[in-house]
Structures are given as C-alpha cells and as structure tokens.
Design a protein around this motif. Structure first.
Motif, PDB file in Angstrom:
ATOM      1  N   LYS A 134      78.270   3.992   0.457  1.00 32.32           N
ATOM      2  CA  LYS A 134      79.489   4.534   1.053  1.00 32.32           C
ATOM      3  C   LYS A 134      80.588   4.566  -0.005  1.00 32.32           C
ATOM      4  CE  LYS A 134      77.760   4.811   5.213  1.00 32.32           C
ATOM      5  NZ  LYS A 134      76.420   4.298   4.861  1.00 32.32           N
ATOM      6  N   LEU A 135      81.079   5.755  -0.272  1.00 34.33           N
ATOM      7  CA  LEU A 135      82.206   5.906  -1.183  1.00 34.33           C
ATOM      8  C   LEU A 135      83.504   5.723  -0.406  1.00 34.33           C
ATOM      9  CD1 LEU A 135      81.239   8.998  -3.372  1.00 34.33           C
ATOM     10  CD2 LEU A 135      81.405   6.635  -4.123  1.00 34.33           C
ATOM     11  N   VAL A 200      89.211   6.527   3.737  1.00 31.50           N
ATOM     12  CA  VAL A 200      88.005   6.851   4.501  1.00 31.50           C
ATOM     13  C   VAL A 200      86.800   6.402   3.695  1.00 31.50           C
ATOM     14  CG1 VAL A 200      88.972   8.816   5.763  1.00 31.50           C
ATOM     15  CG2 VAL A 200      87.912   9.193   3.541  1.00 31.50           C
ATOM     16  N   ARG A 201      85.744   6.009   4.384  1.00 33.47           N
ATOM     17  CA  ARG A 201      84.466   5.686   3.743  1.00 33.47           C
ATOM     18  C   ARG A 201      83.441   6.696   4.226  1.00 33.47           C
ATOM     19  NH1 ARG A 201      82.625   0.108   5.258  1.00 33.47           N
ATOM     20  NH2 ARG A 201      81.067   0.447   3.628  1.00 33.47           N
ATOM     21  N   GLU A 227      90.850   6.205   8.155  1.00 29.61           N
ATOM     22  CA  GLU A 227      89.695   5.561   8.784  1.00 29.61           C
ATOM     23  C   GLU A 227      89.114   6.383   9.935  1.00 29.61           C
ATOM     24  OE1 GLU A 227      90.762   1.595   9.863  1.00 29.61           O
ATOM     25  OE2 GLU A 227      90.771   0.879   7.786  1.00 29.61           O
ATOM     26  N   THR A 228      89.322   7.692   9.896  1.00 30.62           N
ATOM     27  CA  THR A 228      88.793   8.565  10.948  1.00 30.62           C
ATOM     28  C   THR A 228      87.998   9.723  10.369  1.00 30.62           C
ATOM     29  OG1 THR A 228      90.633   8.017  12.423  1.00 30.62           O
ATOM     30  CG2 THR A 228      89.388  10.015  12.923  1.00 30.62           C
ATOM     31  N   ALA A 229      88.612  10.498   9.483  1.00 21.61           N
ATOM     32  CA  ALA A 229      87.922  11.681   8.963  1.00 21.61           C
ATOM     33  C   ALA A 229      88.592  12.162   7.687  1.00 21.61           C
ATOM     34  CB  ALA A 229      87.908  12.804  10.004  1.00 21.61           C
ATOM     35  N   LEU A 230      87.833  12.945   6.938  1.00 23.68           N
ATOM     36  CA  LEU A 230      88.327  13.636   5.752  1.00 23.68           C
ATOM     37  C   LEU A 230      87.994  15.113   5.919  1.00 23.68           C
ATOM     38  CD1 LEU A 230      89.447  13.720   2.820  1.00 23.68           C
ATOM     39  CD2 LEU A 230      87.103  13.299   2.039  1.00 23.68           C
ATOM     40  N   VAL A 231      89.013  15.960   5.887  1.00 22.77           N
ATOM     41  CA  VAL A 231      88.826  17.402   6.061  1.00 22.77           C
ATOM     42  C   VAL A 231      89.133  18.085   4.735  1.00 22.77           C
ATOM     43  CG1 VAL A 231      89.448  19.449   7.383  1.00 22.77           C
ATOM     44  CG2 VAL A 231      89.535  17.196   8.473  1.00 22.77           C
ATOM     45  N   ALA A 253      84.505   9.552   9.034  1.00 20.98           N
ATOM     46  CA  ALA A 253      84.554   8.278   8.323  1.00 20.98           C
ATOM     47  C   ALA A 253      83.558   7.297   8.924  1.00 20.98           C
ATOM     48  CB  ALA A 253      85.965   7.697   8.373  1.00 20.98           C
ATOM     49  N   TYR A 254      82.992   6.456   8.066  1.00 20.32           N
ATOM     50  CA  TYR A 254      81.995   5.478   8.498  1.00 20.32           C
ATOM     51  C   TYR A 254      82.586   4.532   9.544  1.00 20.32           C
ATOM     52  CZ  TYR A 254      78.576   1.686   8.158  1.00 20.32           C
ATOM     53  OH  TYR A 254      77.649   0.723   8.445  1.00 20.32           O
TER      54      TYR A 254
END
Length: 263
Positions: A134-135, A200-201, A227-231, A253-254
């Motif tokens: 996990k990055l 985010v992970r 900690e939810t999402a990357l768009v 996100a993980y």
C-alpha cells in the motif's frame, strides 16, 4: 467480440540527424552544390515529431436500460487538489517503493505457519488482501506532495515541493461557496502542519499501471479526499479536434474499504 480502437496523437520536439532532407534542405543543396548537401545530412536542428498510439480494447455492448442506471460516483469535496509532477518520474519511484515493500512482506510471510487447517483458507484470503503493498500518498495546499511506503521493518518517503494547487474556476463556483470548501480550511494550515495534509493509502500496483499514461505527457490534477479516495483528472493534449480530452480515474482508499467491510 466488439473492439474499441483508441488512438492518441502526441507531438514533441526532438534533436538529431535527419534521415531524410526537408524541402528547405533540398532547395539548399541545389543552390549551393553537393558539399552543402553533406552538411544537411548532419543537421541537428530541433524537429517536430508526431507519435500515433493505437490500442484495441475489447468492449461489451450495454443495453439502454443499463446505460441509464450508470453514473459517476458521488464524492465529497476534495480536501486537497494538486497538479502531479512528471508522471514517468513518479512511476519510477512508485514502482521502486512497491518492489521494496513486496520483498519485505514476502520475507515476513515466509515465517508464517498455519496450524489450524480450517483457518488456512480464511488466513490465505486475509494475507492476500492485507499484504499487498500500500502506497501512502499525501499532499497539502502549499504545493507539496509526499509518496511513502511503510512496513514493520521499512519506512521510506519522497517529497516534491513547488507544485501547483490550481485555482478553482469562478464560473462554476461562487466566492462564498469557495470559502467554505475543505480545501480552503486545509490552505489555512501551516506549510509543515500535518493537519493540513490529506492522505490516502492505495494499491501500489494499480497506481503504477495508471501512471503509465505518462508516456502521453498529460497534465494530471489529483484530488485528495482524506482517507476516502483519490480522484485523478487526466488531461490529454492534442486530441483530434484540437481540444483537451479528460479521463477520470478513482482510487478508493484502503482505510475507506476497511471501514465499509467492518460496517
């Protein structure tokens, strides 16, 4: 099976010897003689080069009723938005981090022994889900981006500074609305204040595959929802009608995925 052909045209300037003389060089060789023609062959002036990339993608034809039910996921307003640095450089570092984390996690799993056969299946599933590298990507509203990865025995990070946090389009959002956005609250935090970073992970291998679009030299705006999402909004230059084309990719996100499964 139906196929969709995607063609992307990119233009770049390169330097080097030309295999064929241009019209200008051809005229010069006739006016100045054979000696000038030899000089033209070694011309190292910058030249414009076009690259066509075509890929055929298998597709599935959807019924109209199914299409009407499809929509983009609804996401909260981003906490941080930033233009990513050179994607090929970012991919190189990301792949290196992922490889290091994979080697470290494999070494740890080699010492695991499952004593309960009934739990072996569940244990294998948990390992396959949790052990994937996990990055950790994080950014703030002061032009900084951080890429990191951490295991029990390893913690490495790379930081970019001086990046651009693009301004919002005033035609689509009012000033009062803009002042209430999470990004403005994050901007008020100090440059080195961890409270001003959105994190985010995500899966390192999926991230690396998406960064392969860097070969097309796009501009990518990353929107972080903490900690939810990357768009990612990928703007491709040089489309067939001369306008920018935009592709959107969402990473969950993980931490958010784990929260959903717990609920």
């Amino acid at each position: 099976m139906p196929l969709l052909a995607l063609t992307v045209l990119t233009t770049e300037w390169t330097e080097g010897n030309m295999a064929l003389a241009t019209d200008e060089a051809f005229e010069q060789s006739h006016t100045t003689g054979p000696s000038a023609q030899n000089e033209v062959v070694g011309d190292r002036r910058a030249r414009e080069r076009e690259t066509w990339i075509t890929q055929e993608v298998p597709i599935k034809i959807l019924h109209e009723d199914v299409v009407e039910s499809l929509h983009e996921p609804h996401c909260p307003d981003p906490d941080v938005y930033i233009i990513l640095p050179n994607l090929m450089q970012l991919k190189s570092i990301s792949d290196r981090f992922t490889k290091l984390a994979s080697s470290d996690s494999k070494g740890q799993r080699s010492g695991i022994v499952v004593t309960d056969p009934a739990a072996s299946s569940a244990g294998a599933t948990a390992l396959s889900t949790n052990s994937a590298p996990k990055l950790e990507l994080s950014a703030n509203m002061h032009g900084k981006l951080r890429l990191a990865i951490a295991t029990d025995d390893l913690r490495i990070a790379s930081v970019w500074s001086g990046l651009v946090n693009p301004p919002l389009d005033p035609a689509h959002i009012t000033q009062d609305r803009a002042s209430q956005l999470p990004s403005e609250r994050m901007r008020e935090a100090g440059d080195d204040d961890e409270a001003g970073w959105a994190k985010v992970r995500i899966d390192g291998k999926d991230w690396g595959r998406v960064l392969s679009v860097g070969r097309l030299s796009p501009k990518v705006v990353a929107c972080f929802i903490n900690e939810t999402a990357l768009v990612l909004y990928v703007y491709l230059p040089g489309s067939w009608n001369g306008e920018e084309s935009c592709l959107t990719h969402l990473f969950s996100a993980y931490e958010y995925i784990c929260k959903i499964f717990k609920e």
